[in-house]
Every structure is written in C-alpha cells, then in structure tokens.
Design a protein around this motif. Structure first.
Motif, PDB file in Angstrom:
ATOM      1  N   UNK A  46       0.835  -1.197   0.000  1.00 10.47           N
ATOM      2  CA  UNK A  46       0.000   0.000   0.000  1.00 10.47           C
ATOM      3  C   UNK A  46       0.878   1.258   0.000  1.00 10.47           C
ATOM      4  N   UNK A  47       1.879   1.281   0.885  1.00  5.76           N
ATOM      5  CA  UNK A  47       2.758   2.459   0.968  1.00  5.76           C
ATOM      6  C   UNK A  47       3.606   2.582  -0.309  1.00  5.76           C
ATOM      7  N   UNK A  51       4.118   5.763  -2.759  1.00  9.36           N
ATOM      8  CA  UNK A  51       5.436   6.313  -3.139  1.00  9.36           C
ATOM      9  C   UNK A  51       5.539   6.415  -4.657  1.00  9.36           C
ATOM     10  N   UNK A  52       5.116   5.344  -5.338  1.00  9.53           N
ATOM     11  CA  UNK A  52       5.175   5.302  -6.802  1.00  9.53           C
ATOM     12  C   UNK A  52       4.349   6.436  -7.405  1.00  9.53           C
ATOM     13  N   UNK A  53       3.124   6.586  -6.915  1.00 12.56           N
ATOM     14  CA  UNK A  53       2.230   7.623  -7.433  1.00 12.56           C
ATOM     15  C   UNK A  53       2.833   9.018  -7.230  1.00 12.56           C
ATOM     16  N   UNK A  54       3.296   9.274  -6.003  1.00 12.44           N
ATOM     17  CA  UNK A  54       3.835  10.605  -5.698  1.00 12.44           C
ATOM     18  C   UNK A  54       5.130  10.883  -6.469  1.00 12.44           C
TER      19      UNK A  54
ATOM     20  N   UNK B 174       9.534   7.469   4.009  1.00 13.63           N
ATOM     21  CA  UNK B 174       9.952   7.233   5.397  1.00 13.63           C
ATOM     22  C   UNK B 174       9.165   6.092   6.026  1.00 13.63           C
ATOM     23  N   UNK B 175       7.868   6.068   5.799  1.00 15.59           N
ATOM     24  CA  UNK B 175       7.047   4.982   6.359  1.00 15.59           C
ATOM     25  C   UNK B 175       7.481   3.630   5.795  1.00 15.59           C
ATOM     26  N   UNK B 176       7.856   3.625   4.499  1.00 21.96           N
ATOM     27  CA  UNK B 176       8.297   2.376   3.876  1.00 21.96           C
ATOM     28  C   UNK B 176       9.666   1.951   4.425  1.00 21.96           C
ATOM     29  N   UNK B 177      10.562   2.922   4.557  1.00 14.49           N
ATOM     30  CA  UNK B 177      11.887   2.614   5.139  1.00 14.49           C
ATOM     31  C   UNK B 177      11.726   2.110   6.578  1.00 14.49           C
ATOM     32  N   UNK B 178      10.753   2.697   7.285  1.00 16.52           N
ATOM     33  CA  UNK B 178      10.489   2.276   8.666  1.00 16.52           C
ATOM     34  C   UNK B 178       9.969   0.851   8.769  1.00 16.52           C
TER      35      UNK B 178
END
Lengths: 186, 496
Positions: A46-47, A51-54, B174-178
């Motif tokens: 999901x995250x 990230x990809x979209x942004x 940052x959330x992904x790295x976390x």
C-alpha cells in the motif's frame, strides 16, 4: 545560454533523484516481500503504491516546469540557503566529498587504532583541510587545532567510554584509561 | 474516588526528594542533548544504582530523568539543527532558524519555559484526574493509533516544506523505510539487502543523526558560523534580557502553551505514540490557528507549542503506566521493570496499594519542571554562544558526535555507515528542496504504523473500512482532509 541550460539540466536531474530512489526502493521492497504471507506484504504494498504515485507526480511537475522554462526554480528550495538550481558552489562540493571520504576512512581506522587516536587525527585533519580550501579569514591556527583535537578526543572518550560505558573500539590508550578507571573505582 | 488527603500529603513528602529530582533532571538534560541517547537507554546504564534505592526515590529519579531528557533534546535541535531525539525534531524547524538570526538564547528560554509550564500544567491535571484519564487511554486502540500516525506524517509532509507532493513523497518513503526488516506477525524479512543488522528494522537513531547531523554539517560548509555574520555581535552582547524575552513570549502566547500541553497529555496517555507525534500535532494546530505567521522561518510559536507538547507527554505517559500497568513509552517500560524489581505491584493494584508513592512521584515532577526552567533560564546565555563557534571546528565535532550517536543504541559499526548514507541523502534532499522532517518521522513511526495497521486489519477481518468507522478516527480523517483542502474549500464557498 548554454551554461543556463546546463544548470537547468542539473537541477532537473537532482530533483528527480529522490523520486527515482523512492521508486527503486519500493520496487526492491515489493520484490523482496514476494511469496510472503499477505500480512507481511499488505502494508508495504500500500505504501509502495503511494510512493510510486507521488514519485510520478513530482517528476512530471519538474519536467513540466522545465518545459515552461522555469527549470531553475524548485519548490521548497527557498529556505535551504543554496542556489535555486540546487547546485552549490564548486569549492564546497569538493569539501563535502572530502569530508565524506575522510569520515569513511575515520570509521575504518577507528576499529584498528582506537577511538582516541582516530578522533584526534580526524578532527585535526578536518580543521586543516577546511583551512586550506576555504583559506583566510576565519582560519584556525595550527596550535588551536591541535589543542582542540586532543581535548575533544579525550572528553569524547571520557563521556562515551568511561561514563556511559559504551563498547568502543580500543587500542593502548583506551586500555590505559580503562585500567585507570578500574583503579580509581577500587 | 480521588483521595485528596493522599495528594496533599504527596506534595509535602515530595519535598524530601528534591535532591533526587535535581540529579535526575541534570542527568536527563545531559542524555537528551546527546544524539543517540534517550532517557530509556540512559536509565539502563545506571540501573544498578537505581535498584539499590528505595522505591519512591528510584521512581522520582527516573521520572526526573525522563522530564530532563525530553527538554534536553531541544538544545542541539535549536543550536545546531541536530535533535537529541525524535521528540525534538519539530522544534528544530523554527528553533534553528531563530538561532541563525542570533536568537538562540531566546529560543532556549522559550523552549524551557514552555516545557516547564506545560509539564507543570499537565502534572497538576494528572494529579487530580488520573482515574478519568486512565479511562480515556482505553478509548484509544489500534485503529486510532494508526490513524494518528498517518495523520502526523501527512501533516508534516504538508508543513515541512513549500511543495506538498515532495513532502508527502518523503513522508511515504519514510514509512516504507520504517517497515524494513521483520514484519510484526510472521517475522518475514523484507528489504534487508542481505544485512542481518537490518532484521530489526532501519535503525531510527542512525537515520536521525544522518539526516540531521551529517547533512547539516555539509550544509554548514557554506558559512563560517551558524549565526548569520551580522548577528554575531548580538549573540555576544546578549544578557539575561533575552531569556526574559523568551519567558515573556511564552506567557504572552498562553493559548499556544495550553493547546500544546493538552495535546501532549492526550498523546502521552496513548501507549505507542509519544513525544514526536505530540510535537507534530501541536505544530499543526498552531499553523492552522495562525496561518499568517512565518512558519519555518524562526517563528517563536514553532518552538513553544511542540516543546510544551513533548514535555506534557511525560505526565501523560505516567497515567497508563501507574493505573493500568501499560507503559506509555520506552522510558516507562524501564520504569515498569524497575517497579517490578523493587517489589511494587504492577497494574491497577499499584494505585490501590501504593497510591502514596504514585502521587509523590507525580508531585515531584513539579519540582523537576522548575529545575528545568531555572537551568535553562540561567544557562541559555552561555549555551547559545555555541552558535558563534567557527563551523571549521563545529563540523568535525558534530559529525563525530553524530557517528557516536548512531553507534550508541546497538554498538554496530554498520549503523555508522547507515548514518553516513542517510547524511549524503539528506544533503541531496536539502539541496533540491525536499523536507527532511517527514522522512525521519516516517522512519521512526513506520514500525508502529505497520503493526497498528495489521492489527486493525485483523480486527476488521481484512476490511480496510475499519479505519474509518469509529468516531475518533473518523474525526481525525476529517481534520486531515480539512488541513489539506480546507483553504480551497473555504475559497470555493466564498467564491460562490
């Protein structure tokens, strides 16, 4: 004109660097989580999509701005104190690279020669290098640099090694001080 | 039912522990100011001494250390833009800008006054409403905590820089790295690049000192001192008047102080959130309440609100720890362990059997906050001189301290390299207009966000709508939408 074009290109490529890192890391993350249970992947998937979209939005905006001829203007850069192109002065770029290399060498050396000697050498070298590249005014005298480096290295070891008892890499000086501390504690 | 005689007695008894308070606060200030050290790992270092104390003294000392450390983190954040811990990350946004203008002393005084007043206000509230607050703590579960974290990171993405998409992008990254390393349910290893050291996740302190400490040092190369050249004389001349000015500003902005304190108290009683989230929420509230001010450019309220909030967290975190036996933060885990080791009952029975000790510890926190204020008020004049030390000396010193900070929590040389990589990344980000703060908070809060998300999904049997159902989370989503689109909606309505 060509130098303006060059700096615009550099600004664009620099601005796109973070989105590219974001996309590459997200892709690697999703790849590394393949075959895992759904719970281990759902949140990150999901995250990663966010990230990809942004990333696509940021890159599109940058390219769009460049096409409009505003490549030198980057959103959010105003307060960083560097030029709008994101390119800092050449002298300081060299210094930044030198500092990074010296820091890597410092960490590698620390394991072998201990904290005190490596820190002493590193701090002194950094002051000296800045003096040479930046020049005067503002230069720190050799004597002041030596005194500061020695004091800094000793205080650093005293705080982290002796008071907070961190497991620091040690050589003869550290063993000497640790022995002294044991003696005092007895 | 609250027994007021116990509270009254606790006030008197707490006078006996002033000595433990002074030592605890000073130790906490010292720990908080060192990147990589927090009150929790600092207390672990002196655990043998703590365990030899009698229970009340031990708890007073630990609470004072916690209070001091929350304040101590703001010193390096203001002076050199290297927060001592995640709770002080937001303080640096405006605090460092104030320092650059030669107003470090004022910023420190604001930070200390806000911390002390915020701490005292919430301590008194906790003293008289602890049973009620414990019930509020139970209302915040997995779902609400997840929404609060997403809310915090997204809001900081908006407030951290000029470009919203860049802020949100780095917040999400940052959330992904976390979420690197073991997942909270099956411990499957994700995105570890084959390094065992990343199995426990991305080291947050290495990220913190890398992004702030090392990258800031590289940025400092542009200048000869942290303070702008024209303001050096001002820093040298500054006497106690600047500290008074800080106190005056704090008292004048009493609404900011109260808002920050209440936010800190509420966030503090929710386990698993802490100082960083409270500071972001307080900052966001202030930006919403005063949109015309120059946020991120040295606005005193940008120091005041977050500092009141992150210190108020301490009083809040005491509530679930003492009343329910649920630690509100990492330091509270250490306190619970010590309580158990000293033979005190943990959980709801603690308040039944040891109400006297509990109220004495809370009352003694009032002294702790007073000591914080006095130390900073008189010390700010000298500490602020650090901003006129030549960067040629500051740069290697901060880099070395940052590297030690990265090394401290786990003693891995690997973490030093992680800090260096993040330092280079931070340098690139700063040069190209990307805000650092959302990224670092994403890394710090990412593991919690993932855990809360997965627990929530289990509770909702895989239905994501569970995060939008209850009133608290729904209200937070609405506030988030209003934060992002409120002005556009307002303009749209007025336009019609």
């Amino acid at each position: 004109m060509s130098s303006e074009n060059e700096s615009g290109k550099r600004a664009l490529s620099g601005e796109c660097l973070i989105p590219i890192i974001g996309v590459v890391y997200s892709a690697y993350y999703v790849f590394s989580a393949r075959g895992m249970a759904w719970e281990a992947r759902s949140y990150s998937l999901f995250i990663a999509l966010v990230v990809l979209f942004l990333s696509v939005v940021v890159v599109t905006k940058s390219v769009w701005r460049r096409k409009k001829g505003d490549a030198d203007k980057m959103d959010g850069c105003e307060e960083s104190g560097v030029k709008q192109t994101g390119v800092i002065a050449g002298r300081n770029t060299i210094l930044a690279v030198l500092i990074i290399i010296a820091t890597i060498v410092y960490v590698m050396l620390m394991v072998h020669v201990g904290v005190i000697l490596s820190t002493l050498g590193y701090v002194f070298l950094m002051i000296a290098v800045q003096n040479v590249i930046k020049g005067t005014p503002g230069s720190i005298s050799l004597l002041r640099a030596i005194v500061y480096s020695v004091l800094f290295a000793l205080v650093l070891y005293a705080v982290f090694g002796l008071i907070l008892e961190m497991e620091l890499p040690g050589w003869f000086l550290e063993h000497l001080f640790a022995g002294l501390k044991r003696g005092v504690m007895k | 039912m609250i027994d007021f005689s116990v509270i009254g007695n606790a006030f008197l008894v707490s006078f006996q522990y002033v000595g433990y308070n002074i030592i605890g606060v000073i130790f906490g200030l010292f720990l908080g100011a060192l990147p990589g050290f927090s009150s929790s790992n600092g207390l672990v270092v002196v655990l043998p001494i703590i365990l030899s104390m009698e229970p009340t003294s031990a708890l007073v000392f630990m609470a004072a250390t916690y209070v001091g450390a929350e304040m101590g983190g703001s010193y390096p954040a203001i002076l050199v833009n290297v927060p001592g811990g995640p709770g002080a990350v937001v303080t640096g946004l405006d605090g460092y800008e104030m320092a650059k203008k030669g107003m470090a002393q004022q910023a420190i005084a604001i930070s200390a006054t806000a911390s002390a007043l915020g701490g005292c206000l919430t301590t008194v509230l906790v003293l008289f409403t602890m049973p009620f607050l414990a019930k509020v703590a139970l209302k915040f579960g997995t779902i609400q905590c997840f929404v609060i974290i997403i809310f915090g990171v997204a809001v900081l993405g908006k407030l951290g820089g000029k470009d919203l998409t860049k802020g949100l992008l780095v917040g999400a990254l940052g959330l992904l790295l976390g979420a690197t390393g073991s997942d909270p349910i099956y411990s499957s290893k994700r995105a570890t690049f084959g390094f065992i050291q990343l199995y426990d996740g991305m080291p947050p302190i290495a990220a913190l000192v890398g992004f702030f400490g090392i990258s800031e040092c590289l940025m400092m190369l542009e200048h000869e001192t942290i303070v702008d050249a024209g303001a050096i004389g001002k820093v040298l001349r500054e006497g106690l008047k600047a500290s008074w000015e800080g106190v005056r500003i704090t008292v004048k902005c009493w609404a900011t102080l109260i808002r920050g304190s209440i936010i800190g108290l509420i966030i503090g009683i929710i386990p698993g959130t802490g100082g960083a989230v409270s500071a972001i929420l307080s900052y966001q509230q202030e930006v919403q309440a005063n949109p015309g001010l120059k946020w991120g450019k040295g606005e005193p309220r940008g120091v005041l609100g977050p500092e009141a909030a992150n210190n108020a967290v301490v009083a809040g975190a005491i509530v679930p720890t003492f009343t329910l036996g649920i630690p509100g933060s990492g330091t509270m885990v250490v306190i619970l362990v010590v309580m158990e080791s000293l033979g005190l009952l943990i959980g709801p029975q603690f308040m039944e059997k040891n109400a006297g000790i509990a109220y004495t510890v809370i009352a003694s926190m009032l002294f702790g906050n007073l000591i914080i204020f006095l130390t900073a008020f008189f010390g700010a004049k000298y500490i602020s001189k650090l901003t006129i030390v030549p960067t040629r000396i500051m740069i290697p010193s901060i880099i070395v301290l940052s590297l030690f900070g990265a090394f401290a929590p786990r003693s891995y040389v690997f973490d030093i390299y992680v800090a260096l990589i993040f330092g280079i990344l931070g340098y690139i980000m700063k040069n190209y207009g990307y805000p650092i703060t959302p990224l670092i908070l994403g890394i710090v809060l990412g593991p919690y966000a993932e855990e809360f998300f997965l627990r929530g999904m289990r509770l909702g049997s895989g239905n994501i709508l569970i995060f939008f159902k209850d009133p608290v989370s729904l209200a937070l989503w609405v506030i988030l939408i209003l934060t992002f689109a409120g002005s556009k909606i307002y303009r749209g309505i007025r336009g019609k």
